[in-house]
Enzyme design. Sequence first.
Site, PDB file in Angstrom:
ATOM      1  N   ASP A 410      18.636 -49.118  16.452  1.00  0.00           N
ATOM      2  CA  ASP A 410      18.241 -47.986  15.624  1.00  0.00           C
ATOM      3  C   ASP A 410      18.744 -46.669  16.211  1.00  0.00           C
ATOM      4  OD1 ASP A 410      16.496 -46.825  13.464  1.00  0.00           O
ATOM      5  OD2 ASP A 410      15.499 -45.942  15.204  1.00  0.00           O
ATOM      6  N   GLU A 463      23.092 -48.927  13.806  1.00  0.00           N
ATOM      7  CA  GLU A 463      22.784 -47.992  12.726  1.00  0.00           C
ATOM      8  C   GLU A 463      23.369 -46.647  13.165  1.00  0.00           C
ATOM      9  OE1 GLU A 463      19.518 -45.336  10.489  1.00  0.00           O
ATOM     10  OE2 GLU A 463      19.327 -45.931  12.570  1.00  0.00           O
TER      11      GLU A 463
END
EC number: 2.4.1.18
Length: 734
Positions: A410, A463
């Site tokens: 993330d 990401e």
Amino acid sequence: MTGHNLSPEALIPEHDRTRLLQCKHHAPHDFYGRHLVAGNTVVRTRLLGATDVQLLIHNDMIQMVDTGDDIWIAELDGEHASDYRLRVTYPEAEPQIIADPYYFLPSVGSLDLHLIGEGRHERLWEALGANVKTYTTDLGQVTGTAFAVWAPNARGVAVVGDFCGWNPNQYPMRSLGSTGVWEIFIPGITDGAHYKFAVQTADGGRKDKADPLAKATVAPPETVSVVAAPSEYEWRDADWMQKRQGIDPTNSPMSVYECHVGSWKQDADYNTLREELVPYLVENGFTHVEFLPVAEHPFGGSWGYQVTGYYAPTARWGTPDEFRALVDELHAHNIGVIVDWVPAHFPKDDFALARFDGTALYEHPDWRRGEQKDWGTYVFDFGRNEVRNFLVANALYWCEEFHLDGLRVDAVASMLYLDYSREPGEWLPNQYGGREHWDAVQFLQEMNATVHRTHPGVVTVAEESTAWPGVTALTESDGLGFSLKWNMGWMNDTLEYFSLDPVHRSYHHNEITFSLVYAFSEKYVLPFSHDEVVHGKGSLWTRMPGDDWNKAAGLRALYGYMFSHPGKQLLFMGCEWGQTTEWDEAHSINWDNIGDSWGHEYHRGIQRLVRDLNLVYRDTPALFSQDNTPMGFQWIKGDDAQHNILSYIRWGADGSAVLAVVNLSGASQPNYRLGSPKAGTWDLLINTDAGIYGGADNPLAGEVHTEPTAWDQFDQSLNLHIPAMSVQLYKLRG
């Protein structure tokens, strides 16, 4: 032997005694336990609240002397055998015989300490945290828990728990040299015990901290760590794990179902998902599931992205072994498991990593690098060996202990840039005066290289929303080393285009074709993730223009286009049927959408289309085997902005071909000619306009044949009927 008359040498020096009583001594083992003092054997122990303590050595029972403050001492003439036991009596209780925690050698060895200091301990969870161990001594086997924690700036550290009334004076730990690691082995403490570390900080305060490497926790809002014995779960996925090593996941089918455990169904847990999610994924054809973070997190509203227990699956949804069973069941049904992992930042909760020993330890000490103000979190100090080790080992832990097939990392962009979401004056340049965070870059390279070396076949997914070069390039080529990267540009451009009324789309044709300019610059995942259906964005359904019929047609066309585009696919739960409402983690996804009420046939049709797309995709190498090379893609017609039509071929590594015909306008084209690079017959695989999907069900031939009519710079061509707002996939026969 004598145990009553103590020599002055047997007593603890006053200075050390004061520090011990305040739990601010770096070496309690130097005074507690068995020692040779002036030629005699001296045994000292502190047992809070005991009314009587006797030393059992050889076959003798020696009365120990209470010297005040619950410190008991026995002195024996000469040198005696090293092993002993203590017979302890507490008020209104029968005497109990225990092994002394201060008898045992350090449970963390010199090699462990060296590797920790170098930031290279790849099995850190076996050295730090709480590990149940059994030692063989002269008087028999002793089982207990070895506790170890890194807190280099603490003045003292103790284990506290339900086994000592949470009193920090019972089990002070020793500091192992200059490493900053504190350690103690406590006999009799086994799995299920609740504990924390009582840290005496440099400023004289005390913080009771959850174990950074706890393998289990008590469910929030509690913040307690739990001792977990080594798992005895018997895995059944040996064949899956063996097969995985020989697969290149970047050129294999990957259709990912993104799932939040607690809101897939109301109050879902690991067992619910094992019993209900697994058959659902099988029925709907997905190859992988990606769970939003399952590591322990105190606030459910963070969806798991503010982690406090990096080594523990959150207890709100079950036990670590129940999570193992879920992964195992998914593997048994040939479904890979990816979990979101959050090494970019962590919350400021005082019980967890924040200011762990009273100083900035896991976080960077300068707020201009150590805080992410937008999220109210701290940023890891990626340049510190021990912190980097904590994170790299954590990635390995999830792959090793839970057999994960992938980690989706993330907020990578926030790690790569020192000025990410910061105003001038709120960030520090790197050593070259630039904005690149080279410590974070080196960490990501190390993590990726280590995961891929130790666990072949595991994917790491970034990401990452910027143009940082080489995110999926190999580390030896100065890339970051990720397997795949989320294609955020494709997602944004595509959703913006599809939100337009079809009458305006011809003016935005470049938005739907632009992704093919850079489609092979990285290895991509095409994500319609949870981030696109929250925070007032609405659902994908509500972003489609028009009435319900047109919304359904728009989503069907969107998914047909998505599955034919180079890259892997990811859909957030509920998107597979066009959920009408925005996602709310506190409630189930809207299963009513696919109920029996009038109008819900649109959603059931979308769900059936996604299932069929998944099944065709998995069985069609042209749609995945050359995802990452221009050799796998060929434009037939990309410039027909007037009719909002795209056409292209996906080529498989085996020479197979799939023709995608995409009509994103509101008008059908009954006689539309397209060039064909080969003569032959094309068989219809998917038609998103079919009646079984809720479409208009325009009659289309199941096979079309090329004609020797030159068109689109090809010698052969096809004459097609292309329904409005639809996608057709044709496979070249033979």
